[in-house]
Design a protein around this motif. Structure first.
Motif, PDB file in Angstrom:
ATOM      1  N   GLU A   1       8.684 -20.532 -25.529  1.00 23.75           N
ATOM      2  CA  GLU A   1       7.269 -20.909 -25.419  1.00 23.75           C
ATOM      3  C   GLU A   1       6.508 -20.551 -26.705  1.00 23.75           C
ATOM      4  O   GLU A   1       5.641 -21.293 -27.163  1.00 23.75           O
ATOM      5  CB  GLU A   1       6.650 -20.185 -24.216  1.00 23.75           C
ATOM      6  CG  GLU A   1       5.263 -20.639 -23.854  1.00 23.75           C
ATOM      7  CD  GLU A   1       5.220 -22.019 -23.204  1.00 23.75           C
ATOM      8  OE1 GLU A   1       6.294 -22.514 -22.771  1.00 23.75           O
ATOM      9  OE2 GLU A   1       4.134 -22.593 -23.143  1.00 23.75           O
TER      10      GLU A   1
ATOM     11  N   LYS B   1       2.946 -25.609 -26.076  1.00 21.76           N
ATOM     12  CA  LYS B   1       2.433 -26.968 -25.822  1.00 21.76           C
ATOM     13  C   LYS B   1       1.227 -27.226 -26.703  1.00 21.76           C
ATOM     14  O   LYS B   1       1.039 -28.322 -27.218  1.00 21.76           O
ATOM     15  CB  LYS B   1       2.067 -27.102 -24.340  1.00 21.76           C
ATOM     16  CG  LYS B   1       3.290 -27.257 -23.459  1.00 21.76           C
ATOM     17  CD  LYS B   1       2.924 -27.244 -21.987  1.00 21.76           C
ATOM     18  CE  LYS B   1       4.129 -26.893 -21.132  1.00 21.76           C
ATOM     19  NZ  LYS B   1       4.421 -25.425 -21.147  1.00 21.76           N
TER      20      LYS B   1
ATOM     21  N   CYS C   1      -3.375 -21.290 -28.343  1.00 16.32           N
ATOM     22  CA  CYS C   1      -2.413 -21.183 -27.253  1.00 16.32           C
ATOM     23  C   CYS C   1      -2.149 -19.712 -26.908  1.00 16.32           C
ATOM     24  O   CYS C   1      -1.352 -19.406 -26.027  1.00 16.32           O
ATOM     25  CB  CYS C   1      -1.111 -21.834 -27.680  1.00 16.32           C
ATOM     26  SG  CYS C   1      -0.524 -21.223 -29.254  1.00 16.32           S
TER      27      CYS C   1
END
Ligand SMILES: [Zn+2]
Length: 254
Positions: A119, A124, A131
């Motif tokens: 991650e 994303k 983020c």
């Protein structure tokens, strides 16, 4: 064993509701950023590496202070530990206020959830900081040693039950908390951002601040509540009101 809590910086959050969704909209909150050191007979372990002002993008710099003396390797040296001899660095997760000085402990083995690494490297939202992750924190750590833990695994770091990594994903994809069992001080739990503030654990509120999954976060909160009910001292991730109740380095728990 000796267990130290270190001050690793401060964050000025102009909108508390980023951490507590739905509560404290536009309320300023100054939150401490802790790091932890475990001096175990079989080696030295660090939990989290604080924040790095120099890695913050310019738009985030007003959210903190430049405090280079807080860097984990410098504080270790001040406590009389050779940073090169750190055996393990347990990363609760890789958000910007936890992964700041990873690159300054290059000889250690980093114990981190595999899904958290994925991650952090490919979030994303690629906007730096937007983020929760700042790529500059760990871009130079690609070839460090990693022990990558899978979801749900409970990992006994020294093999004697004294330091246990437990899955508390929810706040971030691969968040973990750390249970520390000390001979005299008893059971401490480094919640990190599975419970950043007291109101989250008291009120069963989702651990926000770039929340990955409310549902998973609630399971994590309930695990921490159970440990607290059993008598553990839960060290909250960023609770200003808890600071005055804790011993900070050079004092320690044992
Ligand atoms: Zn976080």
């Amino acid at each position: 064993m000796k267990f130290y809590i270190l001050y690793g910086g401060v964050l000025f959050n102009p909108d508390k509701s980023r951490i507590t969704p739905g509560h404290g909209v536009n309320e300023l909150i100054k939150i401490p950023v802790p790091m932890y050191v475990i001096d175990h007979p079989d080696g030295l372990a660090v939990v989290d590496t604080g924040l790095s002002y120099e890695h913050f993008p310019d738009w985030m710099k007003p959210d903190t202070r430049d405090e280079p003396e807080c860097r984990i390797d410098r504080q270790l040296a001040k406590l009389g530990y050779d940073p090169e001899r750190v055996k393990y660095v347990i990363m609760t997760h890789l958000h910007a206020d936890h992964a700041g000085a990873m690159e300054n402990l290059p000889k250690a083995t980093f114990i981190v959830r595999r899904e958290e690494l994925k991650e952090a490297w490919f979030p994303k939202d690629r906007n730096p900081g937007g983020c929760g992750y700042i790529f500059d924190d760990y871009k130079n750590t690609r070839f460090f040693n990693y022990l990558e833990l899978e979801d749900n695994v409970e990992y006994d770091v020294f093999g004697d039950g004294s330091v246990i990594c437990m899955d508390t994903r929810g706040h971030s994809r691969g968040h973990q908390s750390v249970i520390v069992n000390l001979p005299n001080s008893g059971k401490l739990v480094i919640a990190a951002d599975a419970a950043s503030l007291k109101e989250q654990i008291d009120g069963r509120d989702a651990p926000g601040g770039h929340l990955w999954s409310t549902e998973a976060g609630m399971i994590a909160i309930d695990r921490l509540r159970t440990l607290r009910e059993q008598g553990a001292l839960v060290l909250l991730g960023h609770e200003p009101a808890q600071v005055g109740t804790l011993k900070f380095a050079p004092a320690f728990y044992d």
